[in-house]
Enzyme design. Structure first.
Site, mmCIF file in Angstrom:
data_model
loop_
_atom_site.group_PDB
_atom_site.id
_atom_site.type_symbol
_atom_site.label_atom_id
_atom_site.label_comp_id
_atom_site.label_asym_id
_atom_site.label_seq_id
_atom_site.Cartn_x
_atom_site.Cartn_y
_atom_site.Cartn_z
ATOM 1 N N ASP A 228 0.876 -1.181 0.000
ATOM 2 C CA ASP A 228 0.000 0.000 0.000
ATOM 3 C C ASP A 228 0.909 1.227 0.000
ATOM 4 O O ASP A 228 2.043 1.137 -0.460
ATOM 5 C CB ASP A 228 -0.957 -0.060 1.208
ATOM 6 C CG ASP A 228 -2.234 0.733 0.968
ATOM 7 O OD1 ASP A 228 -2.133 1.905 0.558
ATOM 8 O OD2 ASP A 228 -3.337 0.192 1.167
ATOM 9 N N HIS A 251 2.240 2.145 -3.121
ATOM 10 C CA HIS A 251 1.288 3.072 -3.731
ATOM 11 C C HIS A 251 1.755 4.519 -3.675
ATOM 12 O O HIS A 251 0.978 5.436 -3.865
ATOM 13 C CB HIS A 251 -0.104 2.925 -3.101
ATOM 14 C CG HIS A 251 -0.728 1.581 -3.360
ATOM 15 N ND1 HIS A 251 -1.980 1.235 -2.911
ATOM 16 C CD2 HIS A 251 -0.251 0.490 -4.036
ATOM 17 C CE1 HIS A 251 -2.254 -0.010 -3.302
ATOM 18 N NE2 HIS A 251 -1.214 -0.479 -3.966
#
Ligand code: NAG
Ligand code: NAG
Ligand code: NAG
Ligand code: NAG
Ligand code: NAG
Length: 400
Positions: A228, A251
């Site tokens: 993430d 991310h």
């Protein structure tokens, strides 16, 4: 408990008497911890903590800035369950970790009433240094459970600091967290340095470092590879300084998601410099819900950033609304002001390398780009999308 007595120091012909100060070490082995990776060491760790926390001068300054109380975790593997290390403590504490802490066997962290979702939690502690160490969250089974869509037991963030001030986290390695790796919440004066975070690209919700409601946090010289956000920045973060970060897979470094709630503290004074994104889904991201909110984002400075094959190297997305649900006005109330991108170079894996999709009701103000050179597939100049970015923006010439 080992007492280490340090003798006087002699320096050239002049004698300095920094004499005899005692540094006290609390070795978790002496409290019953077994470094075998099987025996539950939680109670031993908590006892060592209680002993260290309750001793000391109580003067608030420690007897010497480099001496004081040390909790020592020698080489070896320690099985630890949900553990809450609570302050305030009488003196400053160093936690020196040469060993590896593993979260095994997986317990259901929801049974720790009121604190579900934590594995290692420092709460209400000031003047703490955590030096070295490896945390292994053993997240694999949990990620599999989640991605299979089953009803999974509650799992935990690996290490969290809540209401803590004057904290140093130096040389920590965190692997395979179940949820976020390292969380800094409601803290001030936190130095995170030389941290290494590793989880697979497809592990869900394993943000590397999450900061929120905190001020004067610095994150430097750290390498984050996760599933993430490498670093996620939540509401109420001010004066955050990030330097020499390596991100990817992951991310990206994300401010947000912000503005889910109407009343929300803003994000202000965030700097990211001298950093590299390698194969991450995003680079520099600001993301807000398309919902009414009184929050804001201001004074953000990105400087000297290299992008290697990054999905969205630069993105402001103020239209976040998963499944198009609960976004009554379809417009974000978050005001974004003064975002400066300076010397951002490299490659994008998407044709549109820069997306400025600002709120129709609150156009971005003061977006400034300087020396931004991004290419798509190392061939063409990358494109940009620019919605609602205000008259004062200094824009890329590729804006569609
Ligand atoms: C942000 O930085 C500015 C300029 O350095 C400073 O005046 C302001 O107080 C800072 N904001 C916060 C919330 O600390
Ligand atoms: C820019 O960042 C890189 C690391 O990505 C660093 O090696 C370099 O020294 C930085 N340049 C300047 C001018 O600070
Ligand atoms: C960048 O990512 C690629 C693909 O994952 C990897 O092979 C390479 O070693 C990475 N480079 C750096 C400097 O981390
Ligand atoms: C979401 O709702 C908006 C406004 O009602 C509409 O314009 C948009 O097409 C919808 N998007 C999706 C993905 O359904
Ligand atoms: C980038 O350029 C190099 C050298 O010209 C070439 O070998 C490579 O295939 C190019 N990569 C892409 C993705 O176009």
């Amino acid at each position: 408990m080992d007492k280490i007595t340090l003798s006087c120091t002699f320096f050239l012909s002049i004698v300095f008497f920094s004499c005899i100060t005692e540094a006290v070490t609390y070795n978790v082995i002496d409290f019953g911890a077994k470094p075998d990776g099987e025996t539950d060491a939680t109670y031993a760790f908590l006892k060592a903590w209680a002993s260290a926390c309750n001793s000391g001068s109580g003067s608030g300054s420690g007897s010497d800035s480099n001496l004081g109380l040390t909790i020592y975790i020698p080489k070896g593997t320690y099985m630890i369950n949900a553990a809450k290390f609570r302050g305030p403590c009488k003196d400053q504490i160093d936690v020196r970790i040469d060993g590896t802490l593993v979260a095994e066997p997986p317990v259901d962290y929801s049974d720790d009433a009121g604190n579900s979702g934590y594995w290692i939690l420092f709460i209400n502690v000031d003047r703490l240094r955590v030096i070295g160490g490896t945390l292994d969250g053993k997240g694999t089974n949990f990620w599999e459970c989640k991605s299979s869509g089953q009803n999974c037991p509650t799992r935990a963030r690996s290490i969290t600091f809540n209401w803590a001030n004057d904290i140093v986290i130096d040389g920590l390695t965190s692997i395979n967290s179940q949820l976020m790796h390292l969380v800094i919440n409601s803290c001030s004066n936190v130095k995170v340095q030389n941290v290494k975070i590793i989880a697979p690209a497809l592990s869900p919700n394993t943000d590397g470092i999450h900061v929120q409601s905190s001020t004067r946090v610095t994150i430097t010289e750290s390498n984050i590879q996760t599933g993430d956000d490498c670093i996620s920045i939540g509401p109420g973060t001010t004066n955050l300084w990030m330097d020499s970060i390596h991100c990817g897979p992951g991310h990206g470094v994300s401010i947000g998601s912000l503005g889910r709630n109407f009343n929300e503290a803003g994000v202000e004074n965030v700097t990211l410099r001298n950093s590299v994104f390698n194969g991450s889904d995003n680079g520099l991201r600001i993301k807000t819900w398309a919902r009414p909110s009184n929050g804001f984002v201001r004074n953000i400075h990105y400087q000297n950033i290299t992008m290697n094959n990054v999905g969205n190297p630069i993105i402001i997305d103020q239209n976040y609304c998963p499944n198009n649900q609960s976004c009554p006005a379809q417009s974000s109330g978050i005001e974004i002001e003064k975002v400066w991108y300076e010397n951002i170079q490299g490659t994008s894996t998407t044709e549109v390398a820069m997306i400025f999709d600002c709120s129709p009701s609150n156009p971005c103000r003061g977006i400034k780009l300087q020396d931004v050179k991004l290419t798509y597939m190392n061939r063409t100049k990358a494109l940009s999308v620019c919605n609602n970015i205000g008259d004062d923006a200094i824009l890329p010439d590729t804006c569609l």
